[in-house]
Motif scaffolding. Sequence first.
Motif, short mmCIF file in Angstrom:
data_model
loop_
_atom_site.label_atom_id
_atom_site.label_comp_id
_atom_site.label_asym_id
_atom_site.label_seq_id
_atom_site.Cartn_x
_atom_site.Cartn_y
_atom_site.Cartn_z
N LEU A 148 0.81 -1.22 0.00
CA LEU A 148 0.00 0.00 0.00
C LEU A 148 0.84 1.27 0.00
CD1 LEU A 148 -2.77 -0.99 2.57
CD2 LEU A 148 -2.85 -1.10 0.08
N GLU A 149 2.14 1.14 0.15
CA GLU A 149 3.00 2.32 0.19
C GLU A 149 3.05 3.02 -1.16
OE1 GLU A 149 5.38 4.85 2.45
OE2 GLU A 149 4.55 2.94 3.16
N LEU A 150 3.18 2.26 -2.24
CA LEU A 150 3.28 2.86 -3.57
C LEU A 150 1.97 3.50 -4.03
CD1 LEU A 150 5.55 0.32 -5.46
CD2 LEU A 150 6.14 2.59 -4.65
N PRO A 151 0.80 2.91 -3.84
CA PRO A 151 -0.44 3.62 -4.19
C PRO A 151 -0.59 4.95 -3.45
CG PRO A 151 -0.89 1.30 -3.94
CD PRO A 151 0.51 1.51 -3.49
N PHE A 152 -0.17 4.98 -2.18
CA PHE A 152 -0.24 6.23 -1.42
C PHE A 152 0.69 7.29 -2.02
CE2 PHE A 152 1.66 8.62 2.22
CZ PHE A 152 0.57 9.46 2.45
N ILE A 153 1.92 6.89 -2.39
CA ILE A 153 2.86 7.84 -3.00
C ILE A 153 2.35 8.31 -4.37
CG2 ILE A 153 5.20 8.09 -3.88
CD1 ILE A 153 6.11 6.13 -1.75
N ALA A 154 1.73 7.40 -5.12
CA ALA A 154 1.17 7.79 -6.42
C ALA A 154 0.04 8.80 -6.24
CB ALA A 154 0.67 6.55 -7.15
N LEU A 155 -0.75 8.62 -5.19
CA LEU A 155 -1.83 9.57 -4.90
C LEU A 155 -1.26 10.95 -4.60
CD1 LEU A 155 -4.97 9.64 -4.44
CD2 LEU A 155 -4.46 9.32 -2.01
N LEU A 156 -0.21 11.00 -3.78
CA LEU A 156 0.40 12.28 -3.45
C LEU A 156 1.08 12.92 -4.66
CD1 LEU A 156 2.00 11.53 0.04
CD2 LEU A 156 -0.09 12.80 -0.45
N MET A 157 1.70 12.11 -5.52
CA MET A 157 2.39 12.66 -6.68
C MET A 157 1.42 13.32 -7.65
SD MET A 157 5.01 10.82 -9.36
CE MET A 157 6.39 10.97 -8.22
N VAL A 158 0.27 12.72 -7.85
CA VAL A 158 -0.72 13.32 -8.75
C VAL A 158 -1.23 14.63 -8.18
CG1 VAL A 158 -2.99 12.99 -9.81
CG2 VAL A 158 -1.36 11.10 -9.75
#
Length: 223
Positions: A148-158
Motif C-alpha cells: 500500500l506504500e506505492l499507491p499512497f505515493i502515487a496519490l500524493l504525486m498526482v
Amino acid sequence: MMSLSLSLSLSYPTHHFASYNKQLCASRSPQSHHTRISQHKLQQSSSFLGNNPLRVPIDLSGDKMKRRGGVVCSAAALAPRNLQWVCTISSVVLMLAKGTAIHKSFLVPLFALQAPTAVVSWIQGEYGIWSAFLALLVRLFFSFPGELELPFIALLMVIVAPYQVANLRGTKEGVILSLAIAAYLGFQHFTRAGSLQKAFDQGSIIATLAIICIIAVPCLLLI
C-alpha cells in the motif's frame, strides 16, 4: 320531315341496343371472366404481400453493415481513454503483485503519466485530497504494508505534480516517456524471471500479463 325524325328515333335505340348487347356478350364470355378473376387474385396477393407483417425485408447491404460495425467496435476498444484505463489498472496490479522482481518505484511516474482524466480529476478533487490527508495522518502513527506504500505515493504525486509535469499527460512526449519506463520494467521482469517459461508460471503470470499491457498500451498510443 316527320318521317325523317321518326326513322332517326327508331334507328337510335336499335344501334344502342346492339352496342349494349355486344358489351353484355363480352362480359359473359369465359375468357373475360377468367381474366377478371386472375386480375382480382393478383391484386389480393400484392396487397397481402404489401401488408404482411411477417414478411422479412431483404437487406443486401447486411454484410457491409456488419463489417462496418465490427470496425467501429474495434476502433472504440482501442480508444486512448480505454487504453489509459488498461495501463492504469495494470500499474496498480503490478504495485500489489508479488510474482515479480521489478523496481516498483518506476510504476509511480508511469501511473501519473497514464492515468485517465476521470481518475486525475477525482484525485485532485475534494475526495482525493481528503483521502490523501487521512492516509498521511494514519501514516504518521502506523506503518503501511509494502503493497500500500506505492499507491499512497502515487496519490500524493498526482496531487502535488506541477502543471509542467501534468501537461505531459496525453502528449506524445508523455507516451514516449511511459514507453521507456515500461520497456525498462519489462526488461527487468523477464531478465530476473530467468526464462520466458518461468515468467508465465502460476505465481508470475498476473505480473507478466500486467507487464505486457503497460508495454503494449504506449505502443498503440504512438500508432
